[in-house]
Design a protein around this motif. Structure first.
Motif, PDB file in Angstrom:
ATOM      1  N   CYS A   1      53.639  54.784  30.991  1.00  0.00           N
ATOM      2  CA  CYS A   1      53.235  53.922  29.879  1.00  0.00           C
ATOM      3  C   CYS A   1      53.705  52.494  30.141  1.00  0.00           C
ATOM      4  N   VAL A   2      52.867  51.536  29.756  1.00  0.00           N
ATOM      5  CA  VAL A   2      53.210  50.109  29.814  1.00  0.00           C
ATOM      6  C   VAL A   2      53.421  49.640  28.382  1.00  0.00           C
ATOM      7  N   ILE A   3      54.556  49.000  28.133  1.00  0.00           N
ATOM      8  CA  ILE A   3      54.867  48.484  26.803  1.00  0.00           C
ATOM      9  C   ILE A   3      54.678  46.969  26.809  1.00  0.00           C
ATOM     10  N   ILE A   4      53.884  46.488  25.852  1.00  0.00           N
ATOM     11  CA  ILE A   4      53.655  45.054  25.703  1.00  0.00           C
ATOM     12  C   ILE A   4      54.240  44.627  24.360  1.00  0.00           C
ATOM     13  N   ILE A   5      55.187  43.709  24.391  1.00  0.00           N
ATOM     14  CA  ILE A   5      55.784  43.178  23.173  1.00  0.00           C
ATOM     15  C   ILE A   5      54.920  42.001  22.721  1.00  0.00           C
ATOM     16  N   GLY A   6      54.296  42.141  21.577  1.00  0.00           N
ATOM     17  CA  GLY A   6      53.300  41.187  21.110  1.00  0.00           C
ATOM     18  C   GLY A   6      53.768  39.759  20.975  1.00  0.00           C
ATOM     19  N   GLY A   7      54.997  39.520  20.631  1.00  0.00           N
ATOM     20  CA  GLY A   7      55.475  38.168  20.401  1.00  0.00           C
ATOM     21  C   GLY A   7      55.586  37.303  21.640  1.00  0.00           C
ATOM     22  N   MET A   8      55.525  37.900  22.804  1.00  0.00           N
ATOM     23  CA  MET A   8      55.645  37.128  24.039  1.00  0.00           C
ATOM     24  C   MET A   8      54.302  36.556  24.470  1.00  0.00           C
TER      25      MET A   8
ATOM     26  N   LEU B   1      51.117  50.527  25.228  1.00  0.00           N
ATOM     27  CA  LEU B   1      51.656  50.560  23.878  1.00  0.00           C
ATOM     28  C   LEU B   1      51.983  49.136  23.466  1.00  0.00           C
ATOM     29  N   GLY B   2      51.317  48.646  22.426  1.00  0.00           N
ATOM     30  CA  GLY B   2      51.643  47.334  21.872  1.00  0.00           C
ATOM     31  C   GLY B   2      52.740  47.492  20.838  1.00  0.00           C
ATOM     32  N   VAL B   3      53.728  46.607  20.885  1.00  0.00           N
ATOM     33  CA  VAL B   3      54.826  46.667  19.920  1.00  0.00           C
ATOM     34  C   VAL B   3      54.896  45.337  19.177  1.00  0.00           C
ATOM     35  N   ARG B   4      54.760  45.415  17.843  1.00  0.00           N
ATOM     36  CA  ARG B   4      54.903  44.233  16.999  1.00  0.00           C
ATOM     37  C   ARG B   4      56.363  43.818  16.997  1.00  0.00           C
ATOM     38  N   PRO B   5      56.649  42.569  17.239  1.00  0.00           N
ATOM     39  CA  PRO B   5      58.052  42.120  17.173  1.00  0.00           C
ATOM     40  C   PRO B   5      58.620  42.327  15.766  1.00  0.00           C
ATOM     41  N   ARG B   6      59.914  42.413  15.681  1.00  0.00           N
ATOM     42  CA  ARG B   6      60.571  42.585  14.384  1.00  0.00           C
ATOM     43  C   ARG B   6      60.065  41.557  13.385  1.00  0.00           C
ATOM     44  N   GLY B   7      59.671  42.034  12.231  1.00  0.00           N
ATOM     45  CA  GLY B   7      59.256  41.159  11.148  1.00  0.00           C
ATOM     46  C   GLY B   7      57.833  40.612  11.257  1.00  0.00           C
ATOM     47  N   ALA B   8      57.157  40.843  12.358  1.00  0.00           N
ATOM     48  CA  ALA B   8      55.796  40.316  12.529  1.00  0.00           C
ATOM     49  C   ALA B   8      54.792  41.226  11.836  1.00  0.00           C
ATOM     50  N   GLN B   9      53.820  40.642  11.204  1.00  0.00           N
ATOM     51  CA  GLN B   9      52.763  41.405  10.548  1.00  0.00           C
ATOM     52  C   GLN B   9      51.510  41.486  11.408  1.00  0.00           C
TER      53      GLN B   9
ATOM     54  N   PHE C   1      57.187  50.813  31.984  1.00  0.00           N
ATOM     55  CA  PHE C   1      57.219  49.408  32.379  1.00  0.00           C
ATOM     56  C   PHE C   1      57.189  48.610  31.085  1.00  0.00           C
ATOM     57  N   VAL C   2      58.215  47.804  30.866  1.00  0.00           N
ATOM     58  CA  VAL C   2      58.293  46.958  29.680  1.00  0.00           C
ATOM     59  C   VAL C   2      57.963  45.538  30.111  1.00  0.00           C
ATOM     60  N   SER C   3      56.859  45.004  29.600  1.00  0.00           N
ATOM     61  CA  SER C   3      56.443  43.658  29.961  1.00  0.00           C
ATOM     62  C   SER C   3      57.506  42.655  29.525  1.00  0.00           C
ATOM     63  N   HIS C   4      57.729  41.665  30.355  1.00  0.00           N
ATOM     64  CA  HIS C   4      58.768  40.685  30.058  1.00  0.00           C
ATOM     65  C   HIS C   4      58.587  39.438  30.909  1.00  0.00           C
ATOM     66  N   SER C   5      59.364  38.447  30.568  1.00  0.00           N
ATOM     67  CA  SER C   5      59.456  37.228  31.358  1.00  0.00           C
ATOM     68  C   SER C   5      60.932  36.972  31.592  1.00  0.00           C
ATOM     69  N   TRP C   6      61.278  36.620  32.803  1.00  0.00           N
ATOM     70  CA  TRP C   6      62.692  36.363  33.081  1.00  0.00           C
ATOM     71  C   TRP C   6      63.188  35.140  32.324  1.00  0.00           C
TER      72      TRP C   6
ATOM     73  N   ALA D   1      43.773  45.661  23.982  1.00  0.00           N
ATOM     74  CA  ALA D   1      44.150  46.311  25.239  1.00  0.00           C
ATOM     75  C   ALA D   1      45.047  47.538  25.016  1.00  0.00           C
ATOM     76  N   SER D   2      45.638  47.638  23.845  1.00  0.00           N
ATOM     77  CA  SER D   2      46.595  48.713  23.574  1.00  0.00           C
ATOM     78  C   SER D   2      45.895  49.993  23.146  1.00  0.00           C
ATOM     79  N   ASN D   3      46.415  51.102  23.621  1.00  0.00           N
ATOM     80  CA  ASN D   3      45.966  52.403  23.137  1.00  0.00           C
ATOM     81  C   ASN D   3      46.473  52.645  21.725  1.00  0.00           C
ATOM     82  N   LEU D   4      47.611  52.006  21.408  1.00  0.00           N
ATOM     83  CA  LEU D   4      48.240  52.162  20.107  1.00  0.00           C
ATOM     84  C   LEU D   4      49.155  50.967  19.892  1.00  0.00           C
TER      85      LEU D   4
END
Length: 131
Positions: free
Chosen positions: A64-71, A94-102, A6-11, A111-114
């Protein structure tokens, strides 16, 4: 074997979601089934309780649930709901840092396991590590 995600998102802001799905689709060494409902199949207007039911139905069967941090800034209530529900049923996040984000939002990090960087190798390795 296909990993259920499941990839978290907003329409309303689907660019990062689409980029994530495309990145995973183009990974020749990773098979997955996407349990998220993309913008093209949006439910339409519904009550908040009904949306929560729909999201829970999408998250229940995944590995696994993927959360994109920039959203986070734009959709924190819904993202928090998804993370809390995933944790309540012992689904790894799984937390994912958006491209270029530190940095990542603290709530997503906690909340993320990693937390991994935005590239296919890191994301796939992260999914495999926590599932």
């Amino acid at each position: 074997m296909s990993t259920r995600l499941f990839v978290s998102h907003s329409w309303s802001y689907s660019e990062r979601y689409n980029a994530m799905v495309n990145l995973l689709n183009n990974c020749p060494y990773f098979n997955f089934t996407n349990y998220s409902v993309p913008e093209t199949k949006a439910f339409g207007l519904m009550a908040q309780y009904k949306m929560k039911d729909e999201l829970q139905d999408q998250i229940w069967p995944v590995n696994c649930v993927i959360i994109i941090g920039g959203m986070w800034a734009n959709h924190s209530d819904w993202i928090k709901f998804k993370m809390d529900f995933a944790k309540s049923i012992n689904k790894p996040v799984l937390g994912v840092r958006p491209r270029g984000a530190q940095v990542m939002p603290v709530a997503v990090t906690l909340a993320s396991n990693l937390v991994v960087s935005w590239n296919s190798d890191s994301i796939v390795a992260g999914i495999r590590q926590i599932t």
